[in-house]
Design a protein around this motif. Structure first.
Motif, PDB file in Angstrom:
ATOM      1  N   ASP A   1       0.877  -1.167   0.000  1.00  0.00           N
ATOM      2  CA  ASP A   1       0.000   0.000   0.000  1.00  0.00           C
ATOM      3  C   ASP A   1       0.915   1.217   0.000  1.00  0.00           C
ATOM      4  OD1 ASP A   1      -2.140  -1.867   1.982  1.00  0.00           O
ATOM      5  OD2 ASP A   1      -2.734  -1.004   0.071  1.00  0.00           O
ATOM      6  N   LEU A   2       0.909   1.952  -1.119  1.00  0.00           N
ATOM      7  CA  LEU A   2       1.797   3.091  -1.294  1.00  0.00           C
ATOM      8  C   LEU A   2       1.028   4.389  -1.061  1.00  0.00           C
ATOM      9  CD1 LEU A   2       3.547   1.846  -4.556  1.00  0.00           C
ATOM     10  CD2 LEU A   2       4.259   1.487  -2.180  1.00  0.00           C
ATOM     11  N   ALA A   3       1.519   5.196  -0.126  1.00  0.00           N
ATOM     12  CA  ALA A   3       0.856   6.452   0.219  1.00  0.00           C
ATOM     13  C   ALA A   3       1.407   7.595  -0.624  1.00  0.00           C
ATOM     14  CB  ALA A   3       1.048   6.749   1.697  1.00  0.00           C
ATOM     15  N   SER A   4       0.511   8.482  -1.032  1.00  0.00           N
ATOM     16  CA  SER A   4       0.892   9.713  -1.722  1.00  0.00           C
ATOM     17  C   SER A   4      -0.088  10.796  -1.305  1.00  0.00           C
ATOM     18  CB  SER A   4       0.848   9.526  -3.245  1.00  0.00           C
ATOM     19  OG  SER A   4      -0.493   9.500  -3.702  1.00  0.00           O
ATOM     20  N   ARG A   5       0.090  12.006  -1.818  1.00  0.00           N
ATOM     21  CA  ARG A   5      -0.856  13.078  -1.468  1.00  0.00           C
ATOM     22  C   ARG A   5      -2.241  12.818  -2.042  1.00  0.00           C
ATOM     23  NH1 ARG A   5      -0.701  17.985  -5.230  1.00  0.00           N
ATOM     24  NH2 ARG A   5       0.193  17.150  -7.143  1.00  0.00           N
ATOM     25  N   PHE A   6      -2.344  11.885  -3.002  1.00  0.00           N
ATOM     26  CA  PHE A   6      -3.626  11.557  -3.608  1.00  0.00           C
ATOM     27  C   PHE A   6      -4.367  10.446  -2.869  1.00  0.00           C
ATOM     28  CE2 PHE A   6      -0.974  13.253  -7.022  1.00  0.00           C
ATOM     29  CZ  PHE A   6      -1.754  14.339  -7.378  1.00  0.00           C
ATOM     30  N   GLY A   7      -3.666   9.709  -2.007  1.00  0.00           N
ATOM     31  CA  GLY A   7      -4.286   8.626  -1.256  1.00  0.00           C
ATOM     32  C   GLY A   7      -3.373   7.424  -1.159  1.00  0.00           C
TER      33      GLY A   7
ATOM     34  N   GLN B   1     -11.494   3.742  -8.172  1.00  0.00           N
ATOM     35  CA  GLN B   1     -12.132   2.569  -8.764  1.00  0.00           C
ATOM     36  C   GLN B   1     -12.410   1.567  -7.640  1.00  0.00           C
ATOM     37  OE1 GLN B   1     -12.884   2.397 -12.279  1.00  0.00           O
ATOM     38  NE2 GLN B   1     -12.556   4.534 -11.813  1.00  0.00           N
ATOM     39  N   PRO B   2     -13.180   0.501  -7.898  1.00  0.00           N
ATOM     40  CA  PRO B   2     -13.605  -0.375  -6.794  1.00  0.00           C
ATOM     41  C   PRO B   2     -12.584  -1.418  -6.333  1.00  0.00           C
ATOM     42  CG  PRO B   2     -14.697  -1.029  -8.811  1.00  0.00           C
ATOM     43  CD  PRO B   2     -13.918   0.220  -9.122  1.00  0.00           C
ATOM     44  N   GLY B   3     -11.307  -1.098  -6.341  1.00  0.00           N
ATOM     45  CA  GLY B   3     -10.303  -2.000  -5.790  1.00  0.00           C
ATOM     46  C   GLY B   3      -9.978  -1.613  -4.365  1.00  0.00           C
ATOM     47  N   LYS B   4      -8.739  -1.868  -3.925  1.00  0.00           N
ATOM     48  CA  LYS B   4      -8.345  -1.548  -2.552  1.00  0.00           C
ATOM     49  C   LYS B   4      -7.633  -0.208  -2.424  1.00  0.00           C
ATOM     50  CE  LYS B   4      -8.066  -6.142  -0.518  1.00  0.00           C
ATOM     51  NZ  LYS B   4      -7.185  -7.094   0.163  1.00  0.00           N
ATOM     52  N   GLY B   5      -7.481   0.526  -3.521  1.00  0.00           N
ATOM     53  CA  GLY B   5      -6.921   1.867  -3.439  1.00  0.00           C
ATOM     54  C   GLY B   5      -7.910   2.801  -2.763  1.00  0.00           C
ATOM     55  N   VAL B   6      -7.395   3.744  -1.973  1.00  0.00           N
ATOM     56  CA  VAL B   6      -8.262   4.657  -1.229  1.00  0.00           C
ATOM     57  C   VAL B   6      -7.820   6.095  -1.496  1.00  0.00           C
ATOM     58  CG1 VAL B   6      -9.094   5.329   1.064  1.00  0.00           C
ATOM     59  CG2 VAL B   6      -8.557   2.926   0.583  1.00  0.00           C
TER      60      VAL B   6
ATOM     61  N   SER C   1     -11.118  15.165  -8.525  1.00  0.00           N
ATOM     62  CA  SER C   1     -11.981  15.957  -9.390  1.00  0.00           C
ATOM     63  C   SER C   1     -11.228  16.908 -10.312  1.00  0.00           C
ATOM     64  CB  SER C   1     -12.980  16.758  -8.547  1.00  0.00           C
ATOM     65  OG  SER C   1     -12.309  17.638  -7.691  1.00  0.00           O
ATOM     66  N   THR C   2      -9.905  16.967 -10.203  1.00  0.00           N
ATOM     67  CA  THR C   2      -9.122  17.836 -11.086  1.00  0.00           C
ATOM     68  C   THR C   2      -7.885  17.100 -11.543  1.00  0.00           C
ATOM     69  OG1 THR C   2      -7.715  18.799  -9.356  1.00  0.00           O
ATOM     70  CG2 THR C   2      -9.865  19.865  -9.740  1.00  0.00           C
ATOM     71  N   ARG C   3      -7.130  17.741 -12.403  1.00  0.00           N
ATOM     72  CA  ARG C   3      -5.863  17.153 -12.873  1.00  0.00           C
ATOM     73  C   ARG C   3      -4.712  17.442 -11.924  1.00  0.00           C
ATOM     74  NH1 ARG C   3      -5.488  17.464 -19.317  1.00  0.00           N
ATOM     75  NH2 ARG C   3      -7.575  16.716 -19.736  1.00  0.00           N
ATOM     76  N   GLU C   4      -4.975  18.023 -10.798  1.00  0.00           N
ATOM     77  CA  GLU C   4      -3.995  18.401  -9.787  1.00  0.00           C
ATOM     78  C   GLU C   4      -2.932  17.371  -9.601  1.00  0.00           C
ATOM     79  OE1 GLU C   4      -3.993  19.092  -5.026  1.00  0.00           O
ATOM     80  OE2 GLU C   4      -5.826  19.457  -6.112  1.00  0.00           O
TER      81      GLU C   4
END
Length: 123
Positions: free
Chosen positions: A54-60, A109-114, A120-123
């Motif tokens: 499980d890899l953490a980033s600012r996106f989740g 998407q409906p996997g285990k990523g959170v 909602s943006t290309r940020e």
């Protein structure tokens, strides 16, 4: 809704949600539990040795299943829309024979990523 219990994009009218927000993936907690159970069963039957990360980033948090020889050339697998990394199970033995394969669950998407927040943006 699809026969798998996962909502499709057309199940939720655009006027009831922000322009770029994704609809909820599951109609009910029971549907989500059934999906998670099936997901876990596919992972338990993964046909080659693997490691889950499980890899953490600012996106989740991105869930990744890694297979194949550690020194082999890398290969990153992205699943289709409203799918998960489990779609690669039938191909993973061949793909990981000569590659270090990173199969990941795309955020939103409906996997285990959170996701850390709605994407909602290309940020």
């Amino acid at each position: 809704m699809t026969s798998t219990g996962i909502r499709s994009e057309t199940d939720v009218p655009r006027t009831s949600r922000p322009y770029d927000a994704l609809p909820p993936a599951f109609e009910s907690a029971e549907g989500e539990a059934d999906y998670r159970s099936a997901y876990d069963a596919v992972i338990r039957a993964w046909p080659v040795p693997y490691e889950e990360l499980d890899l953490a980033s600012r996106f989740g948090r991105t869930h990744v299943v890694v297979s194949g020889p550690a020194g082999a050339p890398p290969l990153v697998l992205l699943h289709g829309y409203l799918a998960s990394l489990t779609m690669w199970a039938p191909n993973i033995a061949d793909l990981s024979a000569e590659h270090r394969v990173y199969a990941l669950d795309v955020l939103g998407q409906p996997g285990k990523g959170v996701p850390a927040r709605p994407l909602s943006t290309r940020e």
